[in-house]
Design a protein around this motif. Structure first.
Motif, short mmCIF file in Angstrom:
data_model
loop_
_atom_site.label_atom_id
_atom_site.label_comp_id
_atom_site.label_asym_id
_atom_site.label_seq_id
_atom_site.Cartn_x
_atom_site.Cartn_y
_atom_site.Cartn_z
N CYS A 118 -21.66 -32.47 5.89
CA CYS A 118 -21.27 -32.89 4.53
C CYS A 118 -20.17 -32.00 3.97
O CYS A 118 -19.20 -32.49 3.40
CB CYS A 118 -22.50 -32.90 3.63
N VAL A 142 -18.32 -38.57 8.62
CA VAL A 142 -18.61 -38.18 7.24
C VAL A 142 -17.30 -38.07 6.45
O VAL A 142 -17.23 -38.47 5.29
CB VAL A 142 -19.38 -36.85 7.20
N THR A 184 -16.27 -41.47 5.40
CA THR A 184 -17.12 -41.95 4.30
C THR A 184 -16.67 -41.37 2.97
O THR A 184 -16.53 -42.10 1.97
CB THR A 184 -18.59 -41.58 4.58
N ALA A 186 -21.51 -41.96 -1.64
CA ALA A 186 -21.05 -41.53 -0.31
C ALA A 186 -21.94 -40.42 0.23
O ALA A 186 -22.28 -40.41 1.43
CB ALA A 186 -19.60 -41.06 -0.39
N SER A 208 -25.21 -42.08 1.40
CA SER A 208 -25.01 -42.81 2.65
C SER A 208 -24.90 -41.86 3.83
O SER A 208 -25.52 -42.06 4.89
CB SER A 208 -23.76 -43.69 2.56
N ALA A 209 -24.10 -40.80 3.66
CA ALA A 209 -23.93 -39.82 4.73
C ALA A 209 -25.26 -39.13 5.04
O ALA A 209 -25.60 -38.93 6.21
CB ALA A 209 -22.88 -38.78 4.34
#
Length: 296
Positions: free
Chosen positions: A89, A177, A180, A218, A221-222
Motif C-alpha cells: 500500500c 496497487v 489501483t 482504493a 479494494s487494495a
C-alpha cells in the motif's frame, strides 16, 4: 394472434439469458460451492488417506490447534500478511503519486511497474530463489565484485526466510496497487485541488487532507485483494522456499496441502482449509456488505 406471438417472443427473450447462464451456474454450484460443502463435511470426519464419513465432531479442529506446525503457519501468515499489505500500500501509493505528476514516458514506466503482475507466482518464486541464493545470487555476485564481506543469506536463515517471501510478493503485486491508486488519483476533482492551492494549502496538506482521504475506496479494494492473496498464498512459498528451512516459512496453504496429500491426514487438512475460508470470508464479507449498503 399478433399479441400472442409478441408475448411468446418477450417470454423467449426473458428465458434465453437464463438458459445461456444455467450451465455456468450449475457448474459453479457443483464444483465451487458443492466442494466447499464437501470439504466442510470432511473437516468433521475421520478421513485420512481417502474421504471417510465417520463423524468425529470438532476433534480435527482440536488436533489442528494443538499442532506446533499450525501455530508456526499462523504466525508466519500474520507476519507475511501485515508486512505484505502495508508495504504494498505504501509503495503503491508513492508510485501512483509519482506517475500522477504527468512525468515523461509515463506509459512506459507504468508498464514496467505492472509487468510483474503478468508473471505467475511460480515464475516469481523461482526467479527470486535464484537471486537470493547465497551460492549463485546476489551474495555470490557481490563476492565476485570484491565485496567479500557482503552477506545476504536470508533465504537460508530460519529467522529471516519469511521476509524473503514478503520481498518477492511485494515486487510482484505493488504495481497492481499502484494502478489501483492511480485510478483513484485520476478520479479526484481537479477544481477542488486548485481551490485548496489558491487558499494556500501546501502540497503535504493537500495530500493529507484532500487526496488521501478520497482514496478510501482504493485503499479498501487494495486491502481486500492483498489480504485474499496473502491468506491463500501457496505457489509463491512453494517455489521460493518450499516452506523451509524446516518449517520456517510454513503458511496455512502449504500446511493444508502437506497434511492432506503428504501426511494422509485429510480431516485435519480439511479443517485447516475451513479456517482459511473463514478468514477470507471475514475480510471479504464486511467489504461486500459496506459496498452494497453504499449503493442502496
Amino acid at each position: 394472434m399478433a399479441r400472442s406471438a409478441s408475448s411468446a417472443r418477450a417470454a423467449l427473450r426473458n428465458l434465453l439469458p437464463r438458459l445461456v447462464l444455467s450451465p455456468s451456474v450449475a457448474l459453479i454450484a457443483i464444483f465451487v460451492y458443492g466442494f466447499i460443502a464437501f470439504t466442510s463435511y470432511l473437516s468433521f470426519s475421520d478421513s485420512r488417506m481417502l474421504p471417510s464419513y465417520g463423524w468425529v465432531g470438532l476433534s480435527n479442529y482440536e488436533k489442528l490447534f494443538s499442532l506446533r506446525t499450525w501455530d508456526i503457519a499462523l504466525n508466519n501468515l500474520a507476519v507475511f500478511g501485515i508486512l505484505y499489505i502495508a508495504i504494498c500500500c505504501v509503495l503503491g501509493l508513492m508510485l501512483a503519486i509519482l506517475l500522477d505528476q504527468r512525468i515523461r514516458a509515463e506509459g512506459f514506466i507504468r508498464t514496467i511497474y505492472l509487468y510483474p503482475m503478468a508473471l505467475s507466482f511460480i515464475v516469481t518464486g523461482v526467479a527470486w530463489k535464484w537471486f537470493l541464493d547465497p551460492g549463485i545470487g546476489l551474495e555470490a555476485v557481490m563476492h565476485d565484485w570484491g565485496w567479500t564481506s557482503f552477506k545476504f543469506d536470508w533465504i537460508k536463515n530460519r529467522d529471516m526466510a519469511i521476509y524473503t517471501v514478503v520481498i518477492a510478493a511485494v515486487w510482484q503485486t505493488s504495481g497492481f496497487v499502484m494502478a489501483t491508486f492511480l485510478a483513484g488519483l485520476r478520479g479526484i476533482d481537479a477544481e477542488m485541488l486548485r481551490a485548496a492551492e489558491v487558499d494556500g494549502a501546501s502540497t503535504f496538506a493537500l495530500y493529507r487532507r484532500i487526496v488521501i482521504p478520497q482514496l478510501r475506496p482504493a485503499f479498501l479494494s487494495a486491502f481486500v485483494v492483498l489480504a485474499h492473496m496473502a491468506i491463500k498464498s501457496y505457489d509463491l512459498v512453494v517455489a521460493l522456499t518450499n516452506g523451509g528451512p524446516g518449517t520456517a516459512t510454513e503458511v496455512p496453504a502449504t500446511f493444508m496441502y502437506s497434511y492432506t496429500f503428504t501426511r494422509n491426514q485429510m480431516g485435519i487438512g480439511a479443517a485447516s482449509a475451513e479456517i482459511m475460508l473463514l478468514t477470507i470470508a471475514a475480510v471479504i464479507v464486511p467489504y461486500l456488505w459496506s459496498e452494497l449498503r453504499e449503493k442502496r
